[in-house]
Design a protein around this motif. Structure first.
Motif, short mmCIF file in Angstrom:
data_model
loop_
_atom_site.label_atom_id
_atom_site.label_comp_id
_atom_site.label_asym_id
_atom_site.label_seq_id
_atom_site.Cartn_x
_atom_site.Cartn_y
_atom_site.Cartn_z
N UNK A 211 0.86 -1.19 0.00
CA UNK A 211 0.00 0.00 0.00
C UNK A 211 0.88 1.22 0.00
N UNK A 212 0.59 2.15 -0.87
CA UNK A 212 1.37 3.38 -0.85
C UNK A 212 0.45 4.53 -0.44
N UNK A 213 0.78 5.21 0.68
CA UNK A 213 -0.03 6.35 1.10
C UNK A 213 0.88 7.56 1.13
N UNK A 214 0.87 8.31 0.08
CA UNK A 214 1.75 9.47 0.02
C UNK A 214 3.19 9.00 -0.06
N UNK A 215 4.00 9.40 0.93
CA UNK A 215 5.40 8.99 0.90
C UNK A 215 5.64 7.76 1.77
N UNK A 216 4.55 7.25 2.34
CA UNK A 216 4.70 6.09 3.21
C UNK A 216 4.34 4.82 2.46
N UNK A 217 5.18 3.81 2.65
CA UNK A 217 4.95 2.53 2.00
C UNK A 217 4.63 1.49 3.07
N UNK A 218 3.55 0.75 2.85
CA UNK A 218 3.23 -0.34 3.80
C UNK A 218 3.19 -1.65 3.04
N UNK A 219 3.72 -2.69 3.66
CA UNK A 219 3.63 -4.01 3.04
C UNK A 219 3.91 -5.06 4.10
N UNK A 220 3.77 -6.30 3.74
CA UNK A 220 4.05 -7.40 4.67
C UNK A 220 5.09 -8.31 4.06
N UNK A 221 6.08 -8.69 4.90
CA UNK A 221 7.02 -9.69 4.41
C UNK A 221 6.76 -11.00 5.16
N UNK A 222 7.04 -12.08 4.46
CA UNK A 222 6.75 -13.38 5.02
C UNK A 222 7.83 -14.38 4.61
N UNK A 223 7.99 -15.42 5.44
CA UNK A 223 8.90 -16.48 5.03
C UNK A 223 8.12 -17.78 4.87
N UNK A 224 6.85 -17.64 4.68
CA UNK A 224 6.03 -18.82 4.48
C UNK A 224 5.44 -19.32 5.77
N UNK A 225 6.08 -18.96 6.89
CA UNK A 225 5.55 -19.42 8.19
C UNK A 225 4.96 -18.26 8.99
N UNK A 226 5.72 -17.17 9.06
CA UNK A 226 5.22 -16.04 9.83
C UNK A 226 5.20 -14.79 8.95
N UNK A 227 4.34 -13.84 9.29
CA UNK A 227 4.26 -12.59 8.55
C UNK A 227 4.74 -11.44 9.42
N UNK A 228 5.26 -10.41 8.78
CA UNK A 228 5.68 -9.22 9.50
C UNK A 228 5.22 -7.99 8.74
N UNK A 229 4.34 -7.20 9.33
CA UNK A 229 3.93 -5.96 8.67
C UNK A 229 5.04 -4.92 8.79
N UNK A 230 5.24 -4.18 7.68
CA UNK A 230 6.32 -3.19 7.64
C UNK A 230 5.77 -1.85 7.20
N UNK A 231 6.35 -0.80 7.80
CA UNK A 231 6.02 0.54 7.33
C UNK A 231 7.33 1.25 7.04
N UNK A 232 7.40 1.97 5.93
CA UNK A 232 8.67 2.55 5.47
C UNK A 232 8.44 3.86 4.73
N UNK A 233 9.33 4.82 5.04
CA UNK A 233 9.29 6.10 4.31
C UNK A 233 10.66 6.29 3.69
N UNK A 234 10.71 6.49 2.39
CA UNK A 234 12.01 6.76 1.80
C UNK A 234 12.11 6.24 0.38
#
Lengths: 48, 131, 231
Positions: free
Chosen positions: B64-87
């Motif tokens: 998801x891109x909201x303005x300059x902020x990027x949100x996404x989820x990374x996973x290794x197939x077992x667990x998920x991790x939500x991430x938020x990033x600006x840059x």
């Protein structure tokens, strides 16, 4: 096409440096050769 | 002989630096460049306030891109991790690709990334004509 | 002179291969799907990195032979290769950085292969500084040779970094069939071009070093004759 700048910079830099180095080496070698010749001449003169 | 002395000192410093770096590399071999998602989540308490790198696949449909902020989820197939990033978002970043995020977990359970690195593809393929 | 002839051939070969490589990189090879045109830096990156490692291999061999046989020609080989090597290591770091910025998003990161390459740069530097530690030629050459031998441990570290440790630098896609045939061909030509160039630079540098040694010798003789001969 936006990253063309990086591509160009990389190629220009590498080529400029390598070419520059080659030219410097060949130019300096010519100078060294000349010096050797002139020293040999001097030695020959001294002998004769 | 001050000039010689100074050269000696510089040489010694360089040598020590080089060896020090080699030692650091050895240390790095036991420490890790990044953790997998499950590893990170499993040990998240021990990382409490430290800057950590986590690697995972970017889950499709989570970007998801909201303005300059990027949100996404990374996973290794077992667990998920939500991430938020600006840059700056690297070109290789995309759903289904691998990414390495560097940062900390915030109180809301989302990983706040200061750095986002996308892994290069493991195969180089020619573009399909059209571009 | 035999050496000059060889160098002329190498010059011609290098020039032709370089021209071929440039053509292939910019005209022949297709653009890569994920990274776009910036991926073409790959055809620069692999050759310069390869040369930074090849150069140190020659430094290593020259250093061992010098310590064993005490003949200055091996020292000349080692120090010539070291000079070329530090240049190509610098180019490796710069090229890599220019590629990393658009593709990874950062100019630098402390991952294993990158860090080990930076270490290699310092080892090359240490090679030159070790030489200047001694006032006398032979001892300086010996110190340098020791660095040339010990420092070689970094070369397999760089080579194996992507398989031994976790990092972000791409792994062995060249050897695992990760390249389309046209890309592989372009890479091979580029590698050949740069290797030919390295050989040329090495021969040239060695020849110059030998010239410098010869000049020293002749100067010594000139001084002698001057002292003992007529004015």
């Amino acid at each position: 096409m936006e990253n063309a700048g990086y591509l160009l910079a990389a190629f220009t830099l590498v080529w400029a440096l390598v070419f520059g180095y080659v030219i410097v080496l060949f130019a300096r070698e010519r100078g060294l050769r000349k010096e050797i010749e002139s020293l040999k001449e001097t030695l020959k003169e001294r002998q004769g | 002989m001050t000039l010689k002395r100074r050269k000696f000192v510089i040489a010694a410093i360089i040598l020590v630096l080089a060896l020090g770096y080699l030692g650091y590399k050895g240390f790095m071999a036991s420490a890790t460049y990044y953790y997998e998602v499950s590893e990170f989540i499993g040990q998240q308490d021990s990382f409490a306030d430290k800057n950590v790198r986590v690697s995972g696949t970017v889950a499709t449909g989570t970007i998801e891109k909201q303005g300059s902020t990027l949100k996404f989820t990374i996973t290794d197939g077992q667990k998920d991790l939500p991430v938020i990033y600006k840059g700056v978002v690297p070109d290789s970043f995309k759903a289904g690709g691998e990414a390495v995020v560097e940062g900390k977990l915030n109180s809301a359970g989302t990983f706040e990334a200061k750095t986002l690195l996308a892994k290069c593809p493991s195969k180089y393929e020619p573009q399909q004509t059209g571009g | 002179m035999g050496k000059s002839y060889l160098r002329n051939i190498l010059s011609a070969v290098s020039f032709l291969l370089m021209a071929a490589s440039l053509y292939m990189v910019f005209v022949y090879v297709p653009t890569e799907a994920t990274m776009g045109i910036v991926q073409r830096i790959f055809y620069l990156m692999v050759p310069v990195a390869w040369l930074s490692l090849l150069s140190f291999l020659i430094v290593f061999i020259g250093s061992i032979l010098y310590l064993r046989k005490k003949q200055s020609r091996w020292d000349v080989l080692a120090r010539s290769s070291a000079e070329i090597g530090i240049i190509f290591t610098t180019l490796t770091l710069i090229t890599g950085s220019l590629w990393a910025r658009p593709v990874w998003g950062v100019w630098w990161t402390w991952e294993p292969r990158l860090t080990a390459t930076l270490v290699l740069w310092f080892i090359y530097l240490a090679y030159f500084l070790a030489r200047s530690l001694a006032a006398e030629e032979h001892r300086g050459a010996t110190f340098a040779a020791v660095v040339g031998i010990l420092g070689f441990v970094d070369v397999p570290i760089i080579g194996l970094a992507t398989t031994l440790w976790r990092g972000i630098h791409p792994g062995a896609l060249i050897f695992q069939g990760g390249l389309a045939p046209s890309m592989l061909l372009t890479l091979m030509v580029s590698l050949a071009a740069f290797t030919a160039l390295y050989s040329l630079l090495l021969l040239q540098r060695i020849s110059m070093k030998n010239d410098e040694i010869e000049i020293k010798r002749l100067l010594g003789l000139t001084a002698e004759r001057h002292n003992t001969g007529d004015r």
